[in-house]
Design a protein around this motif. Structure first.
Motif, PDB file in Angstrom:
ATOM      1  N   ARG A   1      45.863  46.636  39.597  1.00  0.00           N
ATOM      2  CA  ARG A   1      44.752  46.410  38.667  1.00  0.00           C
ATOM      3  C   ARG A   1      44.501  47.686  37.879  1.00  0.00           C
ATOM      4  O   ARG A   1      44.599  48.791  38.420  1.00  0.00           O
ATOM      5  CB  ARG A   1      43.480  46.005  39.423  1.00  0.00           C
ATOM      6  CG  ARG A   1      42.342  45.560  38.503  1.00  0.00           C
ATOM      7  CD  ARG A   1      41.131  45.081  39.303  1.00  0.00           C
ATOM      8  NE  ARG A   1      40.056  44.632  38.418  1.00  0.00           N
ATOM      9  CZ  ARG A   1      39.182  45.437  37.830  1.00  0.00           C
ATOM     10  NH1 ARG A   1      39.250  46.751  38.044  1.00  0.00           N
ATOM     11  NH2 ARG A   1      38.251  44.957  37.037  1.00  0.00           N
TER      12      ARG A   1
ATOM     13  N   SER B   1      45.557  42.150  38.703  1.00  0.00           N
ATOM     14  CA  SER B   1      44.202  41.865  38.206  1.00  0.00           C
ATOM     15  C   SER B   1      43.699  40.488  38.638  1.00  0.00           C
ATOM     16  O   SER B   1      43.189  39.721  37.822  1.00  0.00           O
ATOM     17  CB  SER B   1      44.166  41.974  36.676  1.00  0.00           C
ATOM     18  OG  SER B   1      44.723  43.185  36.230  1.00  0.00           O
TER      19      SER B   1
ATOM     20  N   HIS C   1      42.401  45.031  30.897  1.00  0.00           N
ATOM     21  CA  HIS C   1      42.874  43.775  31.490  1.00  0.00           C
ATOM     22  C   HIS C   1      44.121  43.253  30.778  1.00  0.00           C
ATOM     23  O   HIS C   1      45.088  42.856  31.429  1.00  0.00           O
ATOM     24  CB  HIS C   1      41.751  42.734  31.427  1.00  0.00           C
ATOM     25  CG  HIS C   1      42.033  41.505  32.228  1.00  0.00           C
ATOM     26  ND1 HIS C   1      42.043  41.504  33.606  1.00  0.00           N
ATOM     27  CD2 HIS C   1      42.322  40.232  31.849  1.00  0.00           C
ATOM     28  CE1 HIS C   1      42.318  40.280  34.043  1.00  0.00           C
ATOM     29  NE2 HIS C   1      42.497  39.494  32.989  1.00  0.00           N
TER      30      HIS C   1
END
Length: 299
Positions: free
Chosen positions: A230, A199, A279
């Motif tokens: 990611r 990420s 995230h």
């Protein structure tokens, strides 16, 4: 080092909100101890006296391979260690356990937000100050200083008296840490052999790291590799560092970057989508995927 497929572990946990940055961490693997790893800690301060580090080295009790242990350096070391438990360590012990070097800050919290933003972000090409308007105390641009500290001091101290395979050093980082991994790879590629960026904050300084990739060459006579990762649900909760693109657009950028890197002589690179991951969840899952690649364990 072969890059293993992501099917080694489940992604069923889904996207979850991240923990409070300032919340003290409960006792973890270092405090509880391990039957398969020993731990030692080093403390140091940045040259300007502004950042204080706690470097935790986890050393397998198992005899090293003939070439020595593979060392993997983990940015956001406090959070990284909090992700792991004794079962993870035992799984690696049953395979080929690496030395873990957790690059943490001397705090009981998961992150030192101000310190990591400085250490993990590159300076602007014009040297102009980088300030977060919402959080003016969070400055950026110290990545090259941290690379120097890592190269000149931390690595020698962390590896002191250990049988290390110096042709297999690895680095993992998430978010700003992922940005640091890419910046270090493109500007100091001889520092590590295998690179894991989860990420990464690609849009920092107007996608500066993408420009750095244009000059990337692999300098070593032995193969190197990179794994970019990611989640596909990272923008469900947009933060102050959102690039404004969609998850698909950002993941397409990372995939294209990995393809460009893969065309560099002597270097192997690929991109992996962490399905269902937001995230925060991408930190833990990317770390486990990375340690699976390094050790050959099923985490």
């Amino acid at each position: 080092m072969a890059l293993l497929p992501g099917a080694f572990w489940s992604l069923s946990a889904g996207a979850r909100p991240g923990p409070d940055f300032n919340e003290p961490l409960p006792p973890g693997i270092v405090e509880k101890g391990s039957s398969v790893y020993d731990f030692r800690e080093h403390r140091l301060t940045s040259a300007d006296g502004q950042r204080h580090y706690r470097i935790t080295v986890a050393i397998p009790k198992k005899e090293p391979p003939e070439a020595g242990y593979t060392p993997i350096y983990l940015l956001d070391g406090n959070a990284a260690l909090a992700t792991l438990d004794e079962q993870h360590l035992k799984a690696m012990d049953n395979a080929t356990p690496p030395v873990l070097v957790a690059l943490g800050y001397d705090t009981d919290a998961r992150f030192d937000v101000e310190a990591r933003q400085w250490d993990y972000t590159p300076k602007r090409p014009d040297q102009a100050p980088i300030v977060n308007d919402r959080h003016p105390e969070r400055r950026g641009g110290g990545a090259d200083d941290f690379i120097k500290l890592l190269n000149d001091t931390i690595m020698a101290e962390a590896e002191r008296d250990l049988p290390i395979n110096t042709s297999a050093r690895a680095l993992w980082g998430h978010s700003f840490g992922g940005l640091f991994v890419l910046h270090a790879l493109f500007t100091r590629p001889a520092l590590f052999d295998h690179w894991y960026a989860a990420s990464p904050t690609l849009h920092w300084n107007g996608y500066q790291v993408i420009e750095e990739a244009n000059r990337f060459q692999w300098p070593s006579d032995h193969p190197g590799s990179a794994l970019l990762m990611r989640g596909d649900a990272e923008l469900n909760h947009r933060g102050p560092y959102s690039s404004g693109g969609s998850d698909r657009e950002i993941n397409d950028q990372l995939r294209a970057l990995a393809q460009r890197m893969d065309r560099v002589a002597g270097f192997d690179a690929r991109f992996e989508v962490l399905e269902g991951m937001g995230h925060g969840a991408a930190l833990a899952h990317s770390l486990k995927l990375t340690l699976s690649n390094v050790s050959g364990a099923r985490l």
